[in-house]
Design an enzyme around this catalytic site. Structure first.
Site, PDB file in Angstrom:
ATOM      1  N   ARG A   1      23.915  35.413  37.218  1.00 16.73           N
ATOM      2  CA  ARG A   1      23.382  36.785  36.529  1.00 16.73           C
ATOM      3  C   ARG A   1      22.112  36.455  35.876  1.00 16.73           C
ATOM      4  NH1 ARG A   1      27.197  38.230  38.813  1.00 16.73           N
ATOM      5  NH2 ARG A   1      28.860  39.518  38.139  1.00 16.73           N
TER       6      ARG A   1
ATOM      7  N   GLU B   1      26.459  39.772  28.742  1.00 14.96           N
ATOM      8  CA  GLU B   1      25.771  40.019  29.968  1.00 14.96           C
ATOM      9  C   GLU B   1      25.124  41.399  30.088  1.00 14.96           C
ATOM     10  OE1 GLU B   1      26.454  42.378  33.349  1.00 14.96           O
ATOM     11  OE2 GLU B   1      27.770  40.913  34.459  1.00 14.96           O
TER      12      GLU B   1
ATOM     13  N   SER C   1      31.197  43.884  32.968  1.00 13.45           N
ATOM     14  CA  SER C   1      31.374  42.871  32.300  1.00 13.45           C
ATOM     15  C   SER C   1      30.484  42.679  31.072  1.00 13.45           C
ATOM     16  CB  SER C   1      31.244  41.490  32.923  1.00 13.45           C
ATOM     17  OG  SER C   1      32.038  41.396  34.066  1.00 13.45           O
TER      18      SER C   1
HETATM   19  P1  FAD Z   1      20.137  49.656  34.077  1.00 18.23           P
HETATM   20  O1  FAD Z   1      21.104  49.308  33.073  1.00 18.23           O
HETATM   21  O2  FAD Z   1      19.279  50.812  34.348  1.00 18.23           O
HETATM   22  O3  FAD Z   1      18.915  48.513  33.846  1.00 18.23           O
HETATM   23  C1  FAD Z   1      19.352  47.097  33.899  1.00 18.23           C
HETATM   24  C2  FAD Z   1      18.056  46.297  33.383  1.00 18.23           C
HETATM   25  O4  FAD Z   1      17.095  46.465  34.210  1.00 18.23           O
HETATM   26  C3  FAD Z   1      17.344  47.066  32.213  1.00 18.23           C
HETATM   27  O5  FAD Z   1      16.861  45.924  31.345  1.00 18.23           O
HETATM   28  C4  FAD Z   1      16.376  47.713  32.746  1.00 18.23           C
HETATM   29  O6  FAD Z   1      15.089  47.978  31.940  1.00 18.23           O
HETATM   30  C5  FAD Z   1      16.089  46.779  33.795  1.00 18.23           C
HETATM   31  N1  FAD Z   1      15.555  47.837  35.195  1.00 18.23           N
HETATM   32  C6  FAD Z   1      16.038  48.549  35.989  1.00 18.23           C
HETATM   33  N2  FAD Z   1      15.385  48.974  37.007  1.00 18.23           N
HETATM   34  C7  FAD Z   1      14.366  48.268  36.875  1.00 18.23           C
HETATM   35  C8  FAD Z   1      13.244  48.374  37.783  1.00 18.23           C
HETATM   36  N3  FAD Z   1      12.747  49.044  38.846  1.00 18.23           N
HETATM   37  N4  FAD Z   1      11.990  47.560  37.239  1.00 18.23           N
HETATM   38  C9  FAD Z   1      12.133  46.672  36.237  1.00 18.23           C
HETATM   39  N5  FAD Z   1      13.229  46.616  35.607  1.00 18.23           N
HETATM   40  C10 FAD Z   1      14.280  47.298  35.652  1.00 18.23           C
HETATM   41  N6  FAD Z   1      27.370  43.636  38.014  1.00 18.23           N
HETATM   42  C11 FAD Z   1      27.377  42.626  38.706  1.00 18.23           C
HETATM   43  O7  FAD Z   1      26.639  41.743  38.868  1.00 18.23           O
HETATM   44  N7  FAD Z   1      28.597  42.638  39.519  1.00 18.23           N
HETATM   45  C12 FAD Z   1      29.568  43.583  39.424  1.00 18.23           C
HETATM   46  O8  FAD Z   1      30.492  43.469  40.052  1.00 18.23           O
HETATM   47  C13 FAD Z   1      29.384  44.643  38.462  1.00 18.23           C
HETATM   48  N8  FAD Z   1      30.451  45.632  37.973  1.00 18.23           N
HETATM   49  C14 FAD Z   1      30.203  46.588  37.461  1.00 18.23           C
HETATM   50  C15 FAD Z   1      31.367  47.438  37.149  1.00 18.23           C
HETATM   51  C16 FAD Z   1      31.031  48.526  36.415  1.00 18.23           C
HETATM   52  C17 FAD Z   1      32.154  49.623  36.347  1.00 18.23           C
HETATM   53  C18 FAD Z   1      29.848  48.767  35.736  1.00 18.23           C
HETATM   54  C19 FAD Z   1      29.559  49.929  34.769  1.00 18.23           C
HETATM   55  C20 FAD Z   1      28.667  47.962  35.716  1.00 18.23           C
HETATM   56  C21 FAD Z   1      28.994  46.728  36.814  1.00 18.23           C
HETATM   57  N9  FAD Z   1      28.184  45.556  36.705  1.00 18.23           N
HETATM   58  C22 FAD Z   1      28.119  44.661  37.913  1.00 18.23           C
HETATM   59  C23 FAD Z   1      26.802  45.683  36.059  1.00 18.23           C
HETATM   60  C24 FAD Z   1      25.621  46.667  36.741  1.00 18.23           C
HETATM   61  O9  FAD Z   1      26.222  47.738  37.598  1.00 18.23           O
HETATM   62  C25 FAD Z   1      24.538  46.016  37.444  1.00 18.23           C
HETATM   63  O10 FAD Z   1      23.894  45.255  36.441  1.00 18.23           O
HETATM   64  C26 FAD Z   1      23.490  46.896  37.943  1.00 18.23           C
HETATM   65  O11 FAD Z   1      22.577  46.014  39.048  1.00 18.23           O
HETATM   66  C27 FAD Z   1      22.761  47.611  36.858  1.00 18.23           C
HETATM   67  O12 FAD Z   1      22.081  48.751  37.538  1.00 18.23           O
HETATM   68  P2  FAD Z   1      21.222  49.852  36.795  1.00 18.23           P
HETATM   69  O13 FAD Z   1      20.369  50.719  37.806  1.00 18.23           O
HETATM   70  O14 FAD Z   1      22.531  50.826  36.358  1.00 18.23           O
HETATM   71  O15 FAD Z   1      20.596  49.125  35.663  1.00 18.23           O
HETATM   72  N1  EPU Z   2      41.465  36.748  33.695  1.00 20.75           N
HETATM   73  C1  EPU Z   2      42.553  36.724  32.695  1.00 20.75           C
HETATM   74  N2  EPU Z   2      43.035  37.773  31.985  1.00 20.75           N
HETATM   75  C2  EPU Z   2      42.986  39.143  32.546  1.00 20.75           C
HETATM   76  C3  EPU Z   2      42.156  39.305  33.590  1.00 20.75           C
HETATM   77  C4  EPU Z   2      41.445  37.859  34.040  1.00 20.75           C
HETATM   78  O1  EPU Z   2      42.889  35.311  32.296  1.00 20.75           O
HETATM   79  O2  EPU Z   2      43.438  40.072  32.065  1.00 20.75           O
HETATM   80  C5  EPU Z   2      41.226  35.542  34.320  1.00 20.75           C
HETATM   81  C6  EPU Z   2      41.978  35.048  35.659  1.00 20.75           C
HETATM   82  O3  EPU Z   2      42.227  33.863  35.657  1.00 20.75           O
HETATM   83  C7  EPU Z   2      41.004  35.837  36.747  1.00 20.75           C
HETATM   84  C8  EPU Z   2      39.914  35.320  36.008  1.00 20.75           C
HETATM   85  O4  EPU Z   2      39.789  35.734  34.729  1.00 20.75           O
HETATM   86  O5  EPU Z   2      41.308  34.928  37.929  1.00 20.75           O
HETATM   87  C9  EPU Z   2      38.469  36.109  36.762  1.00 20.75           C
HETATM   88  O6  EPU Z   2      38.894  37.627  36.865  1.00 20.75           O
HETATM   89  P1  EPU Z   2      38.184  38.596  37.797  1.00 20.75           P
HETATM   90  O7  EPU Z   2      38.488  38.096  39.239  1.00 20.75           O
HETATM   91  O8  EPU Z   2      38.330  39.691  37.523  1.00 20.75           O
HETATM   92  O9  EPU Z   2      36.683  38.320  37.653  1.00 20.75           O
HETATM   93  P2  EPU Z   2      35.550  37.831  36.381  1.00 20.75           P
HETATM   94  O10 EPU Z   2      35.008  36.676  36.327  1.00 20.75           O
HETATM   95  O11 EPU Z   2      36.376  38.274  35.072  1.00 20.75           O
HETATM   96  C10 EPU Z   2      33.494  38.437  37.494  1.00 20.75           C
HETATM   97  C11 EPU Z   2      32.182  39.352  37.392  1.00 20.75           C
HETATM   98  C12 EPU Z   2      32.335  40.805  37.788  1.00 20.75           C
HETATM   99  C13 EPU Z   2      32.835  40.675  39.328  1.00 20.75           C
HETATM  100  C14 EPU Z   2      34.074  39.786  39.471  1.00 20.75           C
HETATM  101  C15 EPU Z   2      34.434  39.999  40.958  1.00 20.75           C
HETATM  102  C16 EPU Z   2      31.009  38.165  35.674  1.00 20.75           C
HETATM  103  C17 EPU Z   2      30.654  38.123  34.272  1.00 20.75           C
HETATM  104  N3  EPU Z   2      31.777  39.241  35.818  1.00 20.75           N
HETATM  105  O12 EPU Z   2      34.282  38.862  36.532  1.00 20.75           O
HETATM  106  O13 EPU Z   2      31.124  41.231  37.463  1.00 20.75           O
HETATM  107  O14 EPU Z   2      33.031  41.892  39.630  1.00 20.75           O
HETATM  108  O15 EPU Z   2      33.768  38.389  38.762  1.00 20.75           O
HETATM  109  O16 EPU Z   2      33.807  38.923  41.585  1.00 20.75           O
HETATM  110  O17 EPU Z   2      30.760  37.391  36.359  1.00 20.75           O
HETATM  111  C18 EPU Z   2      29.823  42.657  36.174  1.00 20.75           C
HETATM  112  O18 EPU Z   2      29.199  41.765  36.296  1.00 20.75           O
HETATM  113  O19 EPU Z   2      29.670  43.916  35.373  1.00 20.75           O
HETATM  114  C19 EPU Z   2      31.128  42.449  36.993  1.00 20.75           C
HETATM  115  C20 EPU Z   2      32.155  43.434  36.605  1.00 20.75           C
END
Ligand code: FAD
Ligand code: EPU
Length: 341
Positions: A154, A329, A222
């Site tokens: 991240r 995050e 997250s």
């Molecule tokens: P924005 O919120 O629009 O921007 C994020 C940051 O980047 C801001 O600081 C912005 O200024 C900057 N920025 C954006 N575009 C540019 C650009 N072109 N040039 C310079 N700066 C820029 N993240 C994960 O890593 N793994 C996950 O599994 C994951 N799951 C998610 C699930 C949900 C339901 C949600 C809501 C979010 C999740 N995220 C996850 C977080 C998010 O989707 C990612 O961080 C994504 O890359 C953000 O993209 P965005 O365009 O919406 O960013």
């Molecule tokens: N867990 C609990 N209680 C719960 C849920 C989860 O204890 O209610 C524990 C379990 O041990 C589980 C562990 O948390 O195994 C991990 O949970 P999960 O697999 O859902 O993943 P996470 O570590 O919580 C990360 C990323 C997610 C990404 C998933 C899958 C970060 C901060 N988050 O979540 O990214 O989708 O792994 O790879 O690294 C995001 O960045 O926005 C995001 C959603």
């Protein structure tokens, strides 16, 4: 004062001075030079506006996807304003494989290098070849190699030396035609005869079952990062709690001896927050999600203050119970730009 509510998946009520979509660098620079405070936005899925923003929000709509291949690789050049999941889905259709574990992540392609998006055992840096940027102050173009981006968990150079200094215009990907599918994470391990399509579909299924859909319930994924701690800290917790979930991470320890590996432990923040008693808890209009406590949701009408109060409560409780400092995050914004909690 235009509303930012539909520009950020958390959906808080907040306004700004002006919202300007742009689809090329010239119009971006034009708007940038006109405003003293600017925030670049993609899909708004990692940005939480906790107050009215006293500046201009520039929304990236640079589009375009081009492809060529060699005997060994597919090469893709993608406009930063393309939608990430639509792009991943297109790649699946075209059999340009490699992104399958990263399906259904909201947001734009341009934001993917910023926090080095990752899910289900894959991080996007494994597939990024180069990132095309423009310096905000000078308009000078720069092409960053994968190494220049300094990717981590991240993390990237865009959160440090280049924070608030560049616009990402295009991301260039390099996909090896022969590679090992990643099925080690969680429920993916149970897939029989895995294929990229099966992984893509399974990841979508798991995500839909655990994570709230932002179009139905405001959230930014997250809210906190998973903390990475020393083995000593982990062992102290493991002595007190049975079966602490954890992942070993090895990082180059450049401080002591280049090339040597320092072993650290990643503990899921979801587990720490769960143990601290926040799972399913509601404070004002903000809820700690019942199936994934790492996600905070907007029950409708939450204020920025509600979000900050809940986040600070969680940080303080986890700190008190485990001695671990959780870090957000998400990007949290106040009236003048990014703020820390
Ligand atoms: P924005 O919120 O629009 O921007 C994020 C940051 O980047 C801001 O600081 C912005 O200024 C900057 N920025 C954006 N575009 C540019 C650009 N072109 N040039 C310079 N700066 C820029 N993240 C994960 O890593 N793994 C996950 O599994 C994951 N799951 C998610 C699930 C949900 C339901 C949600 C809501 C979010 C999740 N995220 C996850 C977080 C998010 O989707 C990612 O961080 C994504 O890359 C953000 O993209 P965005 O365009 O919406 O960013
Ligand atoms: N867990 C609990 N209680 C719960 C849920 C989860 O204890 O209610 C524990 C379990 O041990 C589980 C562990 O948390 O195994 C991990 O949970 P999960 O697999 O859902 O993943 P996470 O570590 O919580 C990360 C990323 C997610 C990404 C998933 C899958 C970060 C901060 N988050 O979540 O990214 O989708 O792994 O790879 O690294 C995001 O960045 O926005 C995001 C959603």
């Amino acid at each position: 004062m235009p509303s930012l509510q539909r520009y950020s998946t958390f959906g808080l009520f907040a306004s700004c001075n002006s919202i300007q979509p742009f689809s090329d660098v010239a119009s971006f620079l034009h708007y940038y030079q006109q405003s003293s405070i600017v925030y670049i936005l993609g899909g708004g899925s990692n940005s939480v506006f906790t107050q009215d923003f006293d500046g201009t929000v520039l929304v990236n709509e640079i589009k375009g996807i081009s492809h060529f291949d060699t005997e060994s690789h597919h090469y893709l050049r993608v406009g930063a304003g393309e939608n990430w999941h639509d792009f991943v889905t297109l790649c699946m259709k075209e059999k340009w494989y490699g992104f399958e574990n990263l399906a259904l992540i909201p947001g734009s392609v341009g934001a993917c290098p910023i926090q080095n998006i990752g899910a289900y055992g894959r991080e996007v840096n494994a597939l990024i070849d180069k990132v095309e940027c423009v310096f905000l102050e000078t308009g000078e173009q720069v092409l960053l190699s994968n190494k220049d981006c300094q990717f981590g968990y991240r993390d990237s150079v865009f959160k440090h030396a280049l924070a608030n200094k560049v616009l990402i215009t295009h991301v260039n990907f390099k996909l090896p035609k022969h590679y090992e599918l990643e099925t080690s994470y969680g429920e993916l391990a149970s897939l029989s005869d895995p294929t990229p399509e099966k992984i893509y579909n399974k990841v979508i299924e798991i995500r839909k079952s655990k994570l709230p859909d932002p179009s139905e319930l405001g959230n930014a994924g997250s809210f906190f990062k998973n903390p990475v701690v020393s083995t000593t800290v982990y062992q102290a917790i493991a002595q007190e709690y049975d079966a602490v979930p954890h992942f070993v991470v090895r990082e180059n320890d450049e401080r002591t001896n280049a090339g040597s590996k320092l072993e650290q432990i990643k503990i899921p923040a979801a587990w720490l927050i769960d143990q601290a008693g926040f799972k399913g808890k509601t404070l004002n209009k903000v809820r700690c999600h019942p199936t994934q406590p790492l996600v905070l949701t907007n029950l409708g009408g939450a204020t920025g203050g509600d979000v900050i109060t809940m986040a600070k409560d969680i940080i303080a409780s986890v700190q008190e119970k485990f001695g671990i400092q959780l870090e957000p995050e998400v990007r949290i914004l106040g009236s003048k730009g990014l703020i820390s909690l």
